[in-house]
Write an enzyme that holds these catalytic residues in place. Sequence first.
Site, short mmCIF file in Angstrom:
data_model
loop_
_atom_site.label_atom_id
_atom_site.label_comp_id
_atom_site.label_asym_id
_atom_site.label_seq_id
_atom_site.Cartn_x
_atom_site.Cartn_y
_atom_site.Cartn_z
N LYS A 78 1.42 -26.39 -6.74
CA LYS A 78 1.24 -24.98 -6.37
C LYS A 78 1.50 -24.14 -7.60
CE LYS A 78 2.24 -24.84 -1.45
NZ LYS A 78 3.11 -25.84 -0.85
N ASN A 80 0.98 -19.93 -9.31
CA ASN A 80 1.03 -18.54 -8.85
C ASN A 80 -0.28 -18.13 -8.19
OD1 ASN A 80 3.68 -17.69 -9.72
ND2 ASN A 80 2.91 -18.06 -11.79
N GLY A 81 -1.37 -18.71 -8.71
CA GLY A 81 -2.68 -18.28 -8.22
C GLY A 81 -3.14 -19.00 -6.98
N VAL A 84 -3.22 -26.64 -5.50
CA VAL A 84 -4.03 -27.73 -6.05
C VAL A 84 -3.90 -28.94 -5.12
CG1 VAL A 84 -4.47 -29.20 -8.05
CG2 VAL A 84 -3.62 -26.88 -8.39
N LYS A 99 -8.66 -27.05 -7.05
CA LYS A 99 -7.78 -25.90 -7.21
C LYS A 99 -8.40 -24.71 -6.50
CE LYS A 99 -5.59 -23.10 -10.74
NZ LYS A 99 -4.88 -23.18 -11.99
N ASP A 192 -2.89 -19.12 -21.98
CA ASP A 192 -1.85 -19.47 -21.02
C ASP A 192 -1.35 -20.90 -21.24
OD1 ASP A 192 -0.14 -18.94 -18.92
OD2 ASP A 192 -1.61 -19.40 -17.35
#
Length: 354
Positions: A78, A80-81, A84, A99, A192
């Site tokens: 898991k 933030n967005g 999966v 995802k 990122d």
Amino acid sequence: MKKGTLRPSLKLSLPPSDEVAFSKFLTESGTFMDGDLLVNRDGVRIVSQSQVETPPLIQPSDNQISLADFDAIKVIGKGNGGIVRLVQHKWTGQFFALKVIQMNIEESARKQIAQELKINQSSQCPYVVVCYQSFYDNGAISIILEYMDGGSLADFLKKVKNIPESYLSAICYQVLKGLSYLHHEMHIIHRDLKPSNLLVNHRGEVKITDFGVSAILQGTAGQANTFVGTYNYMSPERICGSKYGSRSDIWSLGLVLLECATGHFPYSPPQQGEGWTNVYELMETIVDQPPPCAPNNQFSPEFCSFISACLKKEPKDRQTANDLMMHPFIKMFKGVDIDLASYFTNAGSPLATF
Ligand code: ATP
Ligand code: MG
């Protein structure tokens, strides 16, 4: 169900009467499997359980796959967005990671995002996680990714606490190959890079994932209001809102490696034992304080020098991914047999199985 790869050698078309006979064996997914025999609505195939290393049948260029072709196996992560999941392709038996990012934005914007993700991620670089397909469906973006059975470096670090220099050098080499591809061939900044975006597998491979995703999501953040990234690995120039380039990823790489080597995030919070609760305090520290470094009484001069080559506050002083591949920290373990496959498979606890 065990991992299996299809040998498309035998495909029978059943007469309608036989189809009725078979139908009682069909699962909800429309697939029945018994030993080497796999049956679904399209016919019968022989599945080899032993040929797990044969090349996958579904290629990144395959535009025919749809979400309905996959069975969900389990949730594997898991962010933030979104979530999966491990999924399995119904026909070929291949495993993938799915995802799903919830995005409450207009259909046309979602379409565009899915398209951009597909273009950005349909890379053939062995050091970058392959994106097979992106869909916009039901208020969400769904991305079919290459499944990496060792999970992320963040997951792995939780098991092993820290990573010895020799393994770290081999890991770093692969990440540099991936970054070199993104920066120098694709002209993409990852934006990122962090331990959870470096994935590993039982073959000892390390691959970069989620590149470009944050940029696209941040670009639509005003509308989407869903993306909450971490600032931990962000370079000083990005925090300051200055123009930034690929060397911003090199800063993140330095922090990731230092965290892997020491077992903790390089910026220590003001209160010992507590995490950074105030994100502005952390951002201020990154911008105002000298960069972290590797303690020279615990690590080789080569490693300390590598970290310092990445963690220069001024981006122009940082080395590029191509430069860093020639660094003594990478060279010192070249020629030494570093078995990342066994390390990832056996260190801590065994890799997750299905
Ligand atoms: P953020 O949402 O801030 O980017 P994140 O990177 O942890 O954080 P996700 O990208 O959604 O979030 O990934 C969550 C977790 O799912 C990862 O840490 C990893 O354990 C697992 N994961 C993601 N992609 C894959 C994949 N292709 N194969 C196997 N596991 C994966
Ligand atoms: Mg991620």
